[in-house]
Design a protein around this motif. Structure first.
Motif, PDB file in Angstrom:
ATOM      1  N   PRO A 165       5.248  -5.967 -10.723  1.00 51.86           N
ATOM      2  CA  PRO A 165       6.662  -5.325 -10.617  1.00 51.86           C
ATOM      3  C   PRO A 165       6.883  -5.292  -9.159  1.00 51.86           C
ATOM      4  O   PRO A 165       8.301  -5.163  -8.667  1.00 51.86           O
ATOM      5  CB  PRO A 165       6.703  -4.058 -11.419  1.00 51.86           C
ATOM      6  CG  PRO A 165       5.564  -4.265 -12.360  1.00 51.86           C
ATOM      7  CD  PRO A 165       4.573  -5.076 -11.685  1.00 51.86           C
ATOM      8  N   LEU A 166       6.000  -4.873  -8.433  1.00 46.84           N
ATOM      9  CA  LEU A 166       6.141  -4.897  -6.745  1.00 46.84           C
ATOM     10  C   LEU A 166       6.392  -6.136  -6.292  1.00 46.84           C
ATOM     11  O   LEU A 166       6.607  -6.162  -4.989  1.00 46.84           O
ATOM     12  CB  LEU A 166       5.076  -4.186  -6.328  1.00 46.84           C
ATOM     13  CG  LEU A 166       4.663  -2.918  -6.612  1.00 46.84           C
ATOM     14  CD1 LEU A 166       3.281  -2.401  -6.033  1.00 46.84           C
ATOM     15  CD2 LEU A 166       5.479  -1.898  -7.225  1.00 46.84           C
ATOM     16  N   PHE A 167       6.401  -7.348  -6.644  1.00 45.95           N
ATOM     17  CA  PHE A 167       6.672  -8.726  -6.159  1.00 45.95           C
ATOM     18  C   PHE A 167       7.741  -9.271  -6.736  1.00 45.95           C
ATOM     19  O   PHE A 167       8.129  -9.041  -8.154  1.00 45.95           O
ATOM     20  CB  PHE A 167       5.186  -9.414  -5.885  1.00 45.95           C
ATOM     21  CG  PHE A 167       4.283  -8.793  -5.025  1.00 45.95           C
ATOM     22  CD1 PHE A 167       4.207  -9.181  -3.757  1.00 45.95           C
ATOM     23  CD2 PHE A 167       3.539  -7.827  -5.500  1.00 45.95           C
ATOM     24  CE1 PHE A 167       3.366  -8.727  -2.989  1.00 45.95           C
ATOM     25  CE2 PHE A 167       2.695  -7.307  -4.548  1.00 45.95           C
ATOM     26  CZ  PHE A 167       2.511  -7.563  -3.302  1.00 45.95           C
ATOM     27  N   ASP A 168       8.499 -10.610  -6.074  1.00 41.14           N
ATOM     28  CA  ASP A 168       9.120 -11.413  -6.760  1.00 41.14           C
ATOM     29  C   ASP A 168       8.490 -12.471  -7.358  1.00 41.14           C
ATOM     30  O   ASP A 168       7.253 -12.468  -7.471  1.00 41.14           O
ATOM     31  CB  ASP A 168      10.375 -11.767  -5.951  1.00 41.14           C
ATOM     32  CG  ASP A 168       9.837 -12.349  -4.745  1.00 41.14           C
ATOM     33  OD1 ASP A 168       8.540 -12.954  -4.726  1.00 41.14           O
ATOM     34  OD2 ASP A 168      10.471 -12.614  -3.657  1.00 41.14           O
ATOM     35  N   ASP A 169       9.186 -13.546  -7.877  1.00 45.63           N
ATOM     36  CA  ASP A 169       8.421 -14.743  -8.505  1.00 45.63           C
ATOM     37  C   ASP A 169       7.500 -15.406  -7.661  1.00 45.63           C
ATOM     38  O   ASP A 169       6.879 -16.273  -8.225  1.00 45.63           O
ATOM     39  CB  ASP A 169       9.639 -15.572  -9.203  1.00 45.63           C
ATOM     40  CG  ASP A 169      10.307 -14.848 -10.248  1.00 45.63           C
ATOM     41  OD1 ASP A 169       9.728 -13.607 -10.718  1.00 45.63           O
ATOM     42  OD2 ASP A 169      11.493 -15.296 -10.547  1.00 45.63           O
ATOM     43  N   ARG A 170       7.740 -15.277  -6.279  1.00 50.32           N
ATOM     44  CA  ARG A 170       6.899 -16.170  -5.437  1.00 50.32           C
ATOM     45  C   ARG A 170       5.351 -15.834  -5.670  1.00 50.32           C
ATOM     46  O   ARG A 170       4.804 -16.630  -5.126  1.00 50.32           O
ATOM     47  CB  ARG A 170       7.335 -15.918  -3.987  1.00 50.32           C
ATOM     48  CG  ARG A 170       8.673 -16.937  -3.736  1.00 50.32           C
ATOM     49  CD  ARG A 170       9.315 -16.722  -2.386  1.00 50.32           C
ATOM     50  NE  ARG A 170       9.968 -15.477  -2.367  1.00 50.32           N
ATOM     51  CZ  ARG A 170      10.666 -14.889  -1.391  1.00 50.32           C
ATOM     52  NH1 ARG A 170      10.940 -15.937  -0.184  1.00 50.32           N
ATOM     53  NH2 ARG A 170      11.055 -13.809  -1.126  1.00 50.32           N
ATOM     54  N   ALA A 171       5.200 -14.600  -6.172  1.00 50.20           N
ATOM     55  CA  ALA A 171       3.751 -14.238  -6.376  1.00 50.20           C
ATOM     56  C   ALA A 171       3.191 -14.546  -7.655  1.00 50.20           C
ATOM     57  O   ALA A 171       1.951 -14.090  -7.865  1.00 50.20           O
ATOM     58  CB  ALA A 171       3.707 -12.623  -6.101  1.00 50.20           C
ATOM     59  N   GLU A 172       4.108 -15.074  -8.586  1.00 50.67           N
ATOM     60  CA  GLU A 172       3.630 -15.487  -9.700  1.00 50.67           C
ATOM     61  C   GLU A 172       2.304 -16.078  -9.964  1.00 50.67           C
ATOM     62  O   GLU A 172       1.470 -16.045 -10.730  1.00 50.67           O
ATOM     63  CB  GLU A 172       5.025 -16.151 -10.482  1.00 50.67           C
ATOM     64  CG  GLU A 172       4.380 -16.633 -11.981  1.00 50.67           C
ATOM     65  CD  GLU A 172       4.220 -15.486 -12.785  1.00 50.67           C
ATOM     66  OE1 GLU A 172       3.453 -15.684 -14.075  1.00 50.67           O
ATOM     67  OE2 GLU A 172       4.792 -14.170 -12.734  1.00 50.67           O
ATOM     68  N   PRO A 173       2.050 -17.278  -9.150  1.00 48.21           N
ATOM     69  CA  PRO A 173       0.705 -17.853  -9.176  1.00 48.21           C
ATOM     70  C   PRO A 173      -0.487 -17.011  -9.159  1.00 48.21           C
ATOM     71  O   PRO A 173      -1.468 -17.477  -9.681  1.00 48.21           O
ATOM     72  CB  PRO A 173       0.846 -19.056  -7.861  1.00 48.21           C
ATOM     73  CG  PRO A 173       2.380 -19.148  -7.687  1.00 48.21           C
ATOM     74  CD  PRO A 173       3.069 -17.820  -7.931  1.00 48.21           C
ATOM     75  N   ARG A 231       0.913  -1.308  -0.028  1.00 46.18           N
ATOM     76  CA  ARG A 231      -0.043  -0.004   0.005  1.00 46.18           C
ATOM     77  C   ARG A 231       0.893   1.264  -0.033  1.00 46.18           C
ATOM     78  O   ARG A 231       0.477   2.293  -0.487  1.00 46.18           O
ATOM     79  CB  ARG A 231      -0.955  -0.099   1.213  1.00 46.18           C
ATOM     80  CG  ARG A 231      -0.427  -0.056   2.528  1.00 46.18           C
ATOM     81  CD  ARG A 231      -1.664  -0.389   3.617  1.00 46.18           C
ATOM     82  NE  ARG A 231      -1.011  -0.271   4.960  1.00 46.18           N
ATOM     83  CZ  ARG A 231      -0.541  -1.486   5.492  1.00 46.18           C
ATOM     84  NH1 ARG A 231      -0.653  -2.589   4.965  1.00 46.18           N
ATOM     85  NH2 ARG A 231      -0.065  -1.503   6.741  1.00 46.18           N
ATOM     86  N   SER A 232       2.216   1.167   0.675  1.00 44.98           N
ATOM     87  CA  SER A 232       2.659   2.507   0.901  1.00 44.98           C
ATOM     88  C   SER A 232       3.522   2.849  -0.680  1.00 44.98           C
ATOM     89  O   SER A 232       3.596   3.790  -0.927  1.00 44.98           O
ATOM     90  CB  SER A 232       4.065   2.282   1.921  1.00 44.98           C
ATOM     91  OG  SER A 232       3.489   2.104   2.919  1.00 44.98           O
ATOM     92  N   GLU A 233       3.533   1.792  -1.504  1.00 45.91           N
ATOM     93  CA  GLU A 233       4.304   2.052  -2.784  1.00 45.91           C
ATOM     94  C   GLU A 233       2.956   2.283  -3.645  1.00 45.91           C
ATOM     95  O   GLU A 233       3.242   3.207  -4.800  1.00 45.91           O
ATOM     96  CB  GLU A 233       4.790   0.869  -3.210  1.00 45.91           C
ATOM     97  CG  GLU A 233       6.151   0.409  -2.541  1.00 45.91           C
ATOM     98  CD  GLU A 233       6.693  -1.002  -2.890  1.00 45.91           C
ATOM     99  OE1 GLU A 233       7.379  -0.978  -3.696  1.00 45.91           O
ATOM    100  OE2 GLU A 233       6.358  -1.798  -2.087  1.00 45.91           O
ATOM    101  N   ILE A 234       1.879   1.639  -3.634  1.00 48.37           N
ATOM    102  CA  ILE A 234       0.764   1.956  -4.578  1.00 48.37           C
ATOM    103  C   ILE A 234       0.018   3.116  -4.343  1.00 48.37           C
ATOM    104  O   ILE A 234      -0.071   4.064  -5.356  1.00 48.37           O
ATOM    105  CB  ILE A 234      -0.246   0.975  -4.146  1.00 48.37           C
ATOM    106  CG1 ILE A 234       0.188  -0.547  -4.586  1.00 48.37           C
ATOM    107  CG2 ILE A 234      -1.704   1.257  -5.159  1.00 48.37           C
ATOM    108  CD1 ILE A 234      -0.579  -1.499  -4.073  1.00 48.37           C
TER     109      ILE A 234
END
Length: 970
Positions: free
Chosen positions: A671-679, A416-419
């Protein structure tokens, strides 16, 4: 033969003549009781005039055999007895006689026999004499044994008239001295007592007294038989309950079940189940007395959870407990008490979210909710129940879509802070379609964490306007402000309006005269301007005038001071410590080097002051993440006509396509997450392929799944659970914990406490609804806190904890960890107990059937539950299942109907119950109704009752900004 079967012994009646026929039957029954029923104690109830000594001798041989095998044989006189029957009575291990019995001891005899000659008669006399001698010796040995163990004897005053005749003749025969019957009976009694005291330790002397008694052949009372050590006690002894010696709670209304109403702790920890229909007295004679007993006992419970749907227990609880927390899921103060369903360590998802495993975190949340709600969608998806073959696909797909909604909600919350960083937001957020950014704004307002930023935007706009106005007032021309001059121009003629407008706008170089065609019809142009663009141009002139008046070094003199003064006067400045700190630093920086700042950079820096950490500011009240998941379904997963864009895979989409806004959201968030959020992003793409299409409406297949996904979230997203039950990931929940603005329910802390008494009373409405879900969740969290306490698990002695539920069939569950059947089985070693009241077994079955699971599993859960309850109180009921349960627990006697058939449970009076107790008793008893103390007021509340705990202040209601103001950048 009517044998009586009891828990620890059986009673065998011996009536009529004792002969070979009757003894054969008696011996067969006794052997059956020992060899097939495994009784270690057999009581012979004797009411016989005697019989053949040979048959009697066979019975004595069996008794000796049983004693050698460790079996205790007691005897009791049930009527007038004599001969061999009297001897049998006196040879028992524990001997007693009813007060009105009469006993006749005489030498043994044989039945009348024809053709007895002198030789046969002489032989019989020898045999009888020898048997008499042996029996007298045996009785004397038994009498000496009884004398050693007999309690101190009091003076006997209850001898019968015939006893004095026997006493007189006995004293005369033994002492060889005559005694007139007219002498004082007291002297005779004293002489008899002295005679027996001298003979009690000598079997030979006592045998002489018995021979004299047998020769008298008189009838005596049980009182004299006890005096002569022929029996041990007079009167029927009721089965007494052993008086407890350990810790106990006192329930005076239950004195019919326990001496003085003391329920020992060991029995209390075996749990209590109270069943009965409405009006049977189960609450007033069962639940309420037990609640008062457990809260008023010395060193009573340390904490308790009481579910009180009928609202009858709160007054009693407040009378006795110092710290009472009331939870009303539908009450006006429902937000005053909130619970974190993820407080147990194994439920925590903070690590998953921090690591970017938002899909796993969403799955845990949905599984947790599925364990407690009645909806099948999430339960089928989580594998908790087996779905119907016809609806299994829809439930699984609906659960998957609900999990995706939760994952997207968690993703927005986590970043949320980035968004919402406004101009400093990442490019993917800034470039997202306006509809997506608008939906994010709506979501953020519902989630509660955007309010500080929106407040800053509002204050900054107001401060800028006031600063600009103050500057215009100081830089006026001929005593009139720029705004006033502009308004005058708008009110003058067409040519004058055009002329002055060009003059004012042209000063900034922002407008060109070519924009206005002077050769065209000025009337039409000015009329159009006056009707639609007046206010917009007025604001534009105001901003241009502000820029025009700024000097070359940056800000105009006094402009920053005016702006800073307005912001420091705002409420957000005083309430938000983080914003105050950031703004003060900016203030110092601007005042030190004003030439390095222009208006736009200052405004951006002011907005950024609140975004150091959003959760550090004031948080707006917001519901739980399940309610937020429903918002995601509505804003991002509902099919809509999507804007033209290039997706993350490089494919160009057309403007007429029906798709999911979640696709654009995924592009912005990825772009705010790494590959672990890909699912999560892959799942969005899968659903978009199902929902999309170049048609004017989305496929009905997807919209049907979307409706089912709402069902997976709706229970916890409803009003009462949404504002009471949280999952530990919500910003509002984190603010509540940090600021202490509500009563955060902490069962773990109370369970671990070494002293004190904290009681939570949950009062859901009986009408059903989502209040029942709140009660289930509270119960589940309480169970987990008890079983998760390490000190109790290792045997550290802590105060008792209790769970009491009236009408508990409404809140029963059967899942692992939070189901009653599992908790009852294990919580005793944690010093926890349960008291459950319900209407019937059928009521429990109905609730379990509605919550999923097959009938066989539900029946097994009920059986486990009932088997783990030591004290069962069955009040009036007509439920066949409950009656069958009572029948299975009721002792049975062959050839006799059960007591529940003779006196059915439907005939029980209010307060009367069949009781199955943990010490093995089955009884029918009348319990007293609950009575409040005399000090209680007429209103039902105690004069000295503890006051309600004060409700902590809630965060102020935030100002809602219209969403149309949130269409652009944040």
């Amino acid at each position: 033969m009517a044998i009586e079967y009891f828990r620890d012994h059986a009673v065998v009646p011996i009536a009529g003549p004792i002969d070979h026929g009757s003894i054969d039957e008696i011996i067969g029954v006794i052997r059956f009781l020992r060899e097939h029923c495994f009784y270690d104690r057999i009581c012979l109830s004797v009411s016989s005039g005697g019989g053949e000594f040979v048959a009697f001798e066979r019975l004595l041989d069996l008794i000796d055999e049983l004693r050698a095998d460790g079996v205790r044989v007691d005897t009791v006189a049930a009527g007038t007895i004599g001969g061999t029957a009297a001897h049998l009575l006196s040879l028992g291990d524990v001997r007693s006689a009813r007060r009105r019995c009469r006993l006749r001891y005489s030498p043994f005899s044989v039945s009348e026999t024809q053709d007895v000659d002198a030789y046969t008669a002489a032989g019989m006399a020898t045999v009888l004499g020898d048997f008499d001698a042996r029996m007298v010796s045996r009785l004397a040995e038994r009498g000496v044994e009884a004398a050693k163990t007999a309690k101190k004897r009091k003076k006997t005053e209850d001898f019968h008239e015939m006893d004095w005749v026997v006493i007189s003749r006995l004293l005369e025969a033994v002492d060889r001295r005559s005694e007139k019957t007219s002498e004082a009976r007291q002297a005779a009694s004293k002489r008899l007592r002295k005679l027996l005291d001298r003979s009690a330790s000598d079997a030979a002397s006592l045998a002489g007294i018995y021979r004299a008694l047998f020769a008298i052949d008189g009838t005596i009372s049980p009182a004299l038989a006890r005096e002569l050590f022929l029996i041990d006690d007079v009167g029927r002894k009721h089965r007494q309950v052993r008086k407890g010696r350990g810790p106990a709670v006192r329930v005076p209304e239950w004195s019919a079940l326990w001496p003085d109403g003391r329920v020992e702790e060991q029995y209390l920890l075996r749990h209590t189940l109270i069943l009965g229909e409405t009006g049977s007295g189960k609450t007033v004679s069962g639940v309420m007395p037990l609640v008062r007993g457990m809260l008023s006992a010395p060193g009573g419970v340390g904490c308790a959870l009481i579910v009180d749907p009928k609202r009858e227990l709160l007054g009693t609880v407040r009378d006795l407990a110092d710290d009472v927390r009331l939870i009303e899921p539908s009450g006006p103060d429902r937000r005053a008490s909130v619970l974190n369903l993820f407080s147990a360590p194994h439920w925590d998802v903070d690590e998953d979210i921090e690591a970017g495993r938002i899909a796993e975190a969403a799955r845990k949340i949905l599984v947790r909710s599925a364990e407690l709600s009645t909806g099948e969608t999430a339960a089928v998806w989580a594998g908790l129940i087996k779905g119907d073959s016809r609806h299994g696909y829809w439930d699984r797909e609906g659960g998957a879509l609900a999990a995706l909604a939760l994952a997207l909600a968690l993703a927005v919350i986590a970043r949320r802070s980035e968004i919402f960083a406004g101009a400093d937001a990442p490019p993917s957020i800034r470039d997202a379609p306006g509809s997506v950014r608008a939906a994010l704004g709506a979501f953020a307002l519902e989630a509660g964490f955007l309010e500080p930023q929106r407040e800053i935007e509002r204050i900054l706009a107001t401060a800028l306007e006031k600063a600009a106005g103050a500057h215009s007032e100081r830089e006026n021309l001929n005593g009139r402000t720029l705004q006033e001059r502009f308004d005058d121009a708008l009110d003058e003629g067409r040519e004058l309006v055009l002329k002055r407008l060009l003059e004012q706008v042209g000063q900034s170089g922002e407008a060109d005269a070519d924009e206005f065609d002077v050769d065209r019809d000025l009337t039409a142009n000015v009329f159009s301007f006056m009707s639609s663009g007046r206010n917009r141009l007025r604001q534009k002139v105001r901003e241009l005038a502000l820029n025009a008046q700024a000097d070359e070094s940056g800000l105009a003199a006094g402009w920053w001071e005016s702006l800073a003064a307005e912001i420091k006067a705002a409420e957000i400045y005083a309430d938000n410590a983080r914003f105050r700190s950031g703004f003060d630093a900016l203030d110092d920086e601007v005042r030190a080097t004003p030439e390095s700042f222009d208006r736009e950079s200052v405004a951006a820096r002011v907005r950024a002051c609140s975004l150091v950490e959003l959760e550090g500011g004031r948080v707006r009240p917001a519901p739980n993440v399940m309610a937020l998941g429903q918002l995601v379904l509505d804003h991002f997963l509902k099919p809509a006509q999507v804007e033209s864009r290039t997706d993350r895979y490089g494919n160009r989409t057309g403007t007429s396509e029906i798709g999911l806004p979640a696709s654009a959201l995924a592009e912005a968030l990825a772009p705010l997450f790494d590959d672990r959020a890909e699912p999560v992003w892959s799942e969005v793409a899968r659903w978009e392929s199902l929902a999309g299409g170049k048609r004017q409406r989305a496929p009905e297949h997807y919209t049907s799944i979307l409706a089912i996904a709402h069902q997976a979230l709706r229970d916890f997203g409803a009003s009462a659970p949404a504002w009471t039950l949280y999952f530990g990931v919500e910003p509002y929940w984190q603010w509540l914990v940090r600021e202490g603005s509500a009563d955060v329910v902490d069962f773990a802390d109370a369970v671990d406490a070494d002293e004190g008494c904290r009681v939570w009373v949950v009062q859901p409405k009986l009408g059903g609804g989502r209040e029942v879900l709140v009660a289930k969740a509270m119960k589940a969290a309480f169970f987990e806190a008890v079983l998760g306490n390490e000190a109790r698990a290792t045997g550290v002695k802590k105060p008792l904890v209790g769970y009491v539920a009236d009408e508990f069939h409404r809140f029963v569950t059967s899942g692992e960890g939070h189901g009653e059947q599992g908790f009852l089985d294990t919580c005793r070693s944690f010093r926890a107990f349960c008291a459950l009241a319900t209407q019937s077994v059928a009521s429990i079955e109905h609730t379990l059937a509605a919550s999923g699971g097959n009938a066989e599993q539900n029946r097994a859960a009920i059986s486990v539950l009932l088997n783990n309850v030591g004290t069962k109180l069955f009040f009036r009921t007509t439920d066949e299942g409950t009656i069958q349960r009572i029948r299975s627990l009721c002792p049975s006697v062959p050839d006799r109907p059960r007591v529940v058939d003779v006196r059915p449970p439907s005939t029980l009076a209010p307060g009367e119950c069949y009781a199955v107790l943990p010490d093995g008793r089955f009884e029918r008893r009348q319990l007293a109704p609950f009575r409040r103390s005399e000090s209680d007021s007429a209103t039902g509340e105690s004069d000295t009752a503890s006051p309600k705990p004060p409700v902590r202040p809630r965060p102020p209601k935030a100002t809602v900004i219209p969403l149309e103001n949130f269409q652009g950048d944040f």
